[in-house]
Design a protein around this motif. Sequence first.
Motif, PDB file in Angstrom:
ATOM      1  N   TYR A 175     -10.587   0.478  -4.521  1.00  0.00           N
ATOM      2  CA  TYR A 175     -10.168   0.766  -3.149  1.00  0.00           C
ATOM      3  C   TYR A 175     -11.375   0.549  -2.264  1.00  0.00           C
ATOM      4  O   TYR A 175     -12.493   0.922  -2.621  1.00  0.00           O
ATOM      5  CB  TYR A 175      -9.695   2.220  -3.029  1.00  0.00           C
ATOM      6  CG  TYR A 175      -8.407   2.468  -3.759  1.00  0.00           C
ATOM      7  CD1 TYR A 175      -7.181   2.239  -3.134  1.00  0.00           C
ATOM      8  CD2 TYR A 175      -8.397   2.917  -5.075  1.00  0.00           C
ATOM      9  CE1 TYR A 175      -5.986   2.448  -3.808  1.00  0.00           C
ATOM     10  CE2 TYR A 175      -7.208   3.133  -5.759  1.00  0.00           C
ATOM     11  CZ  TYR A 175      -6.005   2.893  -5.113  1.00  0.00           C
ATOM     12  OH  TYR A 175      -4.826   3.091  -5.773  1.00  0.00           O
ATOM     13  N   VAL A 181       0.861  -1.180   0.000  1.00  0.00           N
ATOM     14  CA  VAL A 181       0.000   0.000   0.000  1.00  0.00           C
ATOM     15  C   VAL A 181       0.903   1.237   0.000  1.00  0.00           C
ATOM     16  O   VAL A 181       1.766   1.386   0.860  1.00  0.00           O
ATOM     17  CB  VAL A 181      -0.925  -0.009   1.230  1.00  0.00           C
ATOM     18  CG1 VAL A 181      -1.731   1.263   1.312  1.00  0.00           C
ATOM     19  CG2 VAL A 181      -1.831  -1.241   1.202  1.00  0.00           C
ATOM     20  N   VAL A 204      -7.283  -2.774  -3.303  1.00  0.00           N
ATOM     21  CA  VAL A 204      -6.519  -2.308  -2.145  1.00  0.00           C
ATOM     22  C   VAL A 204      -7.531  -2.055  -1.031  1.00  0.00           C
ATOM     23  O   VAL A 204      -8.521  -1.359  -1.237  1.00  0.00           O
ATOM     24  CB  VAL A 204      -5.743  -1.009  -2.459  1.00  0.00           C
ATOM     25  CG1 VAL A 204      -4.882  -0.604  -1.263  1.00  0.00           C
ATOM     26  CG2 VAL A 204      -4.901  -1.156  -3.718  1.00  0.00           C
ATOM     27  N   THR A 256      -8.417   0.171 -10.459  1.00  0.00           N
ATOM     28  CA  THR A 256      -8.158  -0.279  -9.098  1.00  0.00           C
ATOM     29  C   THR A 256      -9.403  -0.018  -8.261  1.00  0.00           C
ATOM     30  O   THR A 256     -10.006   1.053  -8.358  1.00  0.00           O
ATOM     31  CB  THR A 256      -6.956   0.475  -8.477  1.00  0.00           C
ATOM     32  OG1 THR A 256      -5.799   0.239  -9.271  1.00  0.00           O
ATOM     33  CG2 THR A 256      -6.695   0.028  -7.050  1.00  0.00           C
ATOM     34  N   ASP A 309      -2.125   5.269  -2.575  1.00  0.00           N
ATOM     35  CA  ASP A 309      -3.228   4.388  -2.195  1.00  0.00           C
ATOM     36  C   ASP A 309      -3.927   4.894  -0.941  1.00  0.00           C
ATOM     37  O   ASP A 309      -5.157   4.850  -0.840  1.00  0.00           O
ATOM     38  CB  ASP A 309      -2.719   2.967  -1.924  1.00  0.00           C
ATOM     39  CG  ASP A 309      -2.209   2.247  -3.156  1.00  0.00           C
ATOM     40  OD1 ASP A 309      -2.675   2.534  -4.279  1.00  0.00           O
ATOM     41  OD2 ASP A 309      -1.328   1.379  -2.991  1.00  0.00           O
ATOM     42  N   ASP A 360      -3.792  -5.851  -2.351  1.00  0.00           N
ATOM     43  CA  ASP A 360      -2.909  -5.241  -1.368  1.00  0.00           C
ATOM     44  C   ASP A 360      -3.718  -4.763  -0.176  1.00  0.00           C
ATOM     45  O   ASP A 360      -4.804  -4.229  -0.326  1.00  0.00           O
ATOM     46  CB  ASP A 360      -2.137  -4.065  -1.976  1.00  0.00           C
ATOM     47  CG  ASP A 360      -1.123  -4.528  -2.993  1.00  0.00           C
ATOM     48  OD1 ASP A 360      -0.230  -5.312  -2.624  1.00  0.00           O
ATOM     49  OD2 ASP A 360      -1.236  -4.129  -4.171  1.00  0.00           O
TER      50      ASP A 360
END
Length: 159
Positions: A80, A3, A102, A78, A7, A139
Amino acid sequence: MAVTDDDLVFLRRCVSLARTALDGGDEPFGSLLVDHEGSVRFEDHNRVKDGDATRHPEFAIARWAVEHLSPAQRNRSTVYTSGEHCPMCAAAHAWVGLGRVVYAASSAQLAQWLREWGVPAPPVATLPIATVAPGVDVDGPAAELTEEMKALYARAFRA
């Protein structure tokens, strides 16, 4: 990949969305879909309080992405999220071909905290994303956000 500071900026927004959900009487989960250029394309928070336990923000992201992004765009994106995907959301993520995930707090952390607080386990196994969707880059957790997430979960789930 660990991370990163970049991020953390997006994860802090997810935590804010989780807090918004909790303040509105819902469970504290929030998520973002970020494209390969770093632009937030979609964000949402949990909406399960009215009885539909499938209204997770990660599931909403998968549906939105199919309607608005090409397969290549989805793959380069991505997701999150404040909390690691549940198995339903991990499967949706993989089925629609989204990219990296993430998360701020892991399913294992949440399961441990629930046990500490004497809260019954959820009706679905708390499996890591990699177990459900082994091809997805994942992650997390983000140690910098652990105490904040634990506090939100305590407010929501602790008896």
